[in-house]
Design a protein around this motif. Structure first.
Motif: not given
Lengths: 331, 378
Positions: B151-180
């Motif tokens: 109702k309010d937006g999106w619910r995300v579940n899953g896992q990303k790997l090999w994400t460079s700099g995720a530990h200092r990043a403030h935002i991520m652009i994530a590629l996700v499957r929105t059509d199951p």
């Protein structure tokens, strides 16, 4: 770029496609079409083209495996005119020179002279001078490169020479080979792509095999590198100083010839190894041109010494300044 | 293929831009050791990124109303190559400047642009790219991380790997499957994820040198607002592939090993023997050629084209060049770590990290597949 490049390229393409096998007829046709005067200034009766124009025509000549000293005559006529030397007769240039100029007299050996026996006069550099020597004054012997192109030896003893200031004949000879090689590599790649698309093995086109795709991709990248290097060297040459760029482009081209010719023959299989098939006129020339006007070691060591003489921290600022100067000139 | 044969367009007179970048690096990271200058776009220094932002070197081509500096794309290229040649530690802001900022400019909402871009341009807000997953390395179309509409937006579940700099990043652009129901590259979307959202866990993946660049990122019922969707729903694949030319053709694809070349020249001295001179000459020739190719792609990008094939070629050739240099130096130079510490250290560093060059940003095999398609082989 000159305004008439498209016209010249069209003329050259038609002419090269129609050339027969007789040298005398072919060179006369190319001269009659004005192609040998491409780099000669308009004031001297030439086309007034730049190195970009020469690149377009010589790439075509390379792609058609034209068995003529087109680039050599083009360059000789430009250098002779610039140095105030006679343009009479058919000129060529020497790939290597050993000897001394004493006053107006030259004693020594010119080797790797393209179609030297068919020329009236040859340009060579010795003792800081650009020399014009009459072939009739030489003891001349035919030699050929692996592609069968004449690379003659001319021995002079106290032969009369006219001369002008040294003008970078050897480096510009290297640029000719870069431009021809760009065309020949491109043609060999096209031939290879067409062949693997048409040839069926194990029930599918050779092009469908990943190993073949990867090999030809690598070849294509080398061709792209040669094209970029050739264009960069021409821009620098047209700006007046291409001391670094021509050496870098010739060396990069030499490396690409090794990768490209091997890939072309590998994907062609046995048919590419036959006299009747049109790959060897390209690859045998490429193997020959790799050696001419500076092989890999010559340019690599020469560039390396020029670079280290400047110090480790000088290379980057100098290499970018060399392209920034082109922008300032253009703007 | 006439590509790469064309003369380069007239470039802007860059004035003192090169000198300004060189001076900034010299003042901000003086005496930076060669091993840190190598592969420097994977070396993060937030202090340097803030200094670069203050000097106007991030977001250079973005509009001024978003904190950018409205400069020409090729001026930005000059800044990038100078930063890399100097070995500046640019990793903290690199992804935001190269990829995430341009993506938001194209597809973000006005509110997102006003909120995020100025902080990115100041060198204070960092981004990462959530693409690969445990089951999707090079085969990105196998992405399984799911986002469901709520109702309010999106619910995300899953896992990303090999994400460079995720530990200092403030935002991520994530590629996700929105059509199951979707498979392969249909039904994917790009979502803007704020990294402090509850349900996100970032765990380090330490590389073989002991360094922390990679991460795995877990999404456990992460709730995102409606406007987290970047661009169009289901168009994620198209949007991602449109970014690839930006990602593949830049000067980072041939200047990651530049520090080794400098130290090789220093070690060689003014009159090296023929074998050493030949390696230096050959490296210079290859570097000069690659630079021109990379410039040619940059000029096309600046003209609004998408030279995807040329970009793949630059990356493939750049990777091969950069991977060949360390073993060539090793084969030639007798190295006593105590005698030439800078050369030894940078060589060791690059021998260890350079295998990653033809893995990150598209493997050699993937790139050559793209080139093969361009040749008409598939």
């Amino acid at each position: 770029m000159s305004d008439n490049r498209d016209m010249v390229v069209d003329t050259a393409a038609r002419l090269f496609a129609a050339l027969g096998s007789d040298y005398a007829t072919n060179i006369a046709e190319v001269e009659a079409a004005g192609l040998t005067d491409l780099l000669l200034p308009a004031d001297d009766g030439g086309f007034g083209g730049d190195w970009g124009d020469a690149a377009a025509v010589l790439a075509l000549a390379g792609a058609h495996a034209v068995a003529l000293p087109l680039g050599e005559v083009m360059l000789a006529r430009r250098l002779a005119a610039a140095g105030g030397l006679s343009l009479n007769g058919r000129l060529t240039i020497a790939g290597a020179t050993q000897g001394r100029l004493t006053g107006d007299s030259f004693t020594g050996t010119l080797s790797q002279v393209p179609w030297g026996l068919e020329a009236d006069a040859v340009l060579a550099e010795a003792d800081g001078r650009l020399l014009r020597l009459a072939v009739a004054d030489a003891r001349a012997a035919r030699a050929i490169n692996p592609a069968g192109e004449p690379r003659d030896t001319l021995v002079f003893e106290r032969a009369p020479a006219t001369s002008a200031s040294e003008a970078g004949l050897f480096a510009q000879g290297a640029l000719l080979r870069v431009l021809q090689s760009a065309g020949a590599l491109d043609a060999a790649l096209k031939l290879s792509v067409d062949y693997v698309n048409g040839r069926q093995q194990f029930g599918r086109a050779l092009a469908a095999f990943q190993a073949v795709q990867q090999l030809l991709s690598q070849f294509a990248v080398e061709v792209a590198a040669v094209r970029a290097a050739a264009a960069g060297a021409c821009e620098a040459a047209d700006a007046g100083d291409a001391a670094f760029e021509i050496g870098a482009a010739k060396l990069r081209t030499n490396i690409a010839i090794g990768v490209g010719t091997a890939a072309a023959h590998q994907v062609h299989g046995a048919i590419g190894f036959t006299q009747d098939y049109s790959l060897h006129p390209l690859t045998r020339r490429l193997w020959s041109w790799r050696s001419e006007f500076g092989n890999d070691a010559y340019w690599a060591v020469r560039l390396g010494h020029e670079i280290t003489a400047q110090g480790a921290d000088a290379f980057w600022p100098q290499v970018v300044a060399r392209t920034d100067r082109l922008n300032r000139r253009a703007s | 293929m006439s590509i790469f044969a064309a003369p380069l367009p007239v470039l802007p007179d860059v004035g003192d831009l090169r000198d300004r970048v060189r001076a900034l690096v010299a003042a901000t990271v003086p005496g930076n050791p060669a091993a840190h200058r190598a592969n420097c776009w994977a070396v993060a220094d937030e202090g340097f990124s803030r200094a670069a932002g203050a000097a106007g070197l991030i977001g250079m081509i973005w509009p001024e109303r978003y904190g950018g500096h409205a400069r020409a794309p090729l001026e930005r290229y000059v800044v990038l190559e100078e930063l890399l040649a100097a070995g500046a530690p640019v990793a903290a802001h690199w992804i935001a400047d190269r990829q995430t900022g341009p993506l938001l400019l194209r597809h973000g909402t006005e509110e997102q642009k006003l909120k995020l871009l100025p902080a990115m341009a100041r060198g204070e807000l960092y981004a990462c790219i959530g693409m690969s997953e445990p089951g999707a390395g090079s085969d990105l179309a196998s992405v399984r991380t799911r986002a469901e509409r709520t109702k309010d937006g999106w619910r995300v579940n899953g896992q990303k790997l090999w994400t460079s700099g995720a530990h200092r990043a403030h935002i991520m652009i994530a590629l996700v499957r929105t059509d199951p129901e979707s498979t392969r590259n249909a039904g994917l979307s790009q979502l803007l994820v704020t990294m402090d959202t509850p349900g996100i866990t970032v765990r380090p993946v330490i590389d073989l040198t002991g360094a922390h660049d990679f991460n795995e990122v877990f999404f456990d019922d992460v709730l995102l607002p409606h406007d987290a969707l970047i661009g169009k729903e289901g168009e994620g694949w198209k949007q991602v592939t449109a970014e690839l030319s930006l990602e593949r053709s830049g000067p980072e694809r041939y200047l990651s090993s530049y520090a080794l070349f400098v130290e090789l020249m220093r070690w060689a001295g003014p009159e090296p023997d023929a074998a050493v001179a030949a390696l230096i000459g050959r490296t210079a020739a290859e570097l000069w050629t690659l630079r021109r190719m990379s410039w040619a792609v940059a000029a096309k990008l600046a003209g609004g084209e998408d030279p995807a094939l040329e970009a793949a070629m630059v990356k493939d050739l750049g990777n091969s060049f950069e991977q060949a240099l360390p073993p060539a130096v090793q084969a030639l130079a007798e190295i006593d770590p105590a005698g030439a510490p800078e050369l030894a250290a940078v060589l060791a560093q690059l021998l260890m990290v350079s295998p990653s060059f033809s893995l990150r940003g598209g493997t050699r095999e993937i790139l050559r597949g793209i080139i093969a398609r361009g040749l008409g082989l598939r």
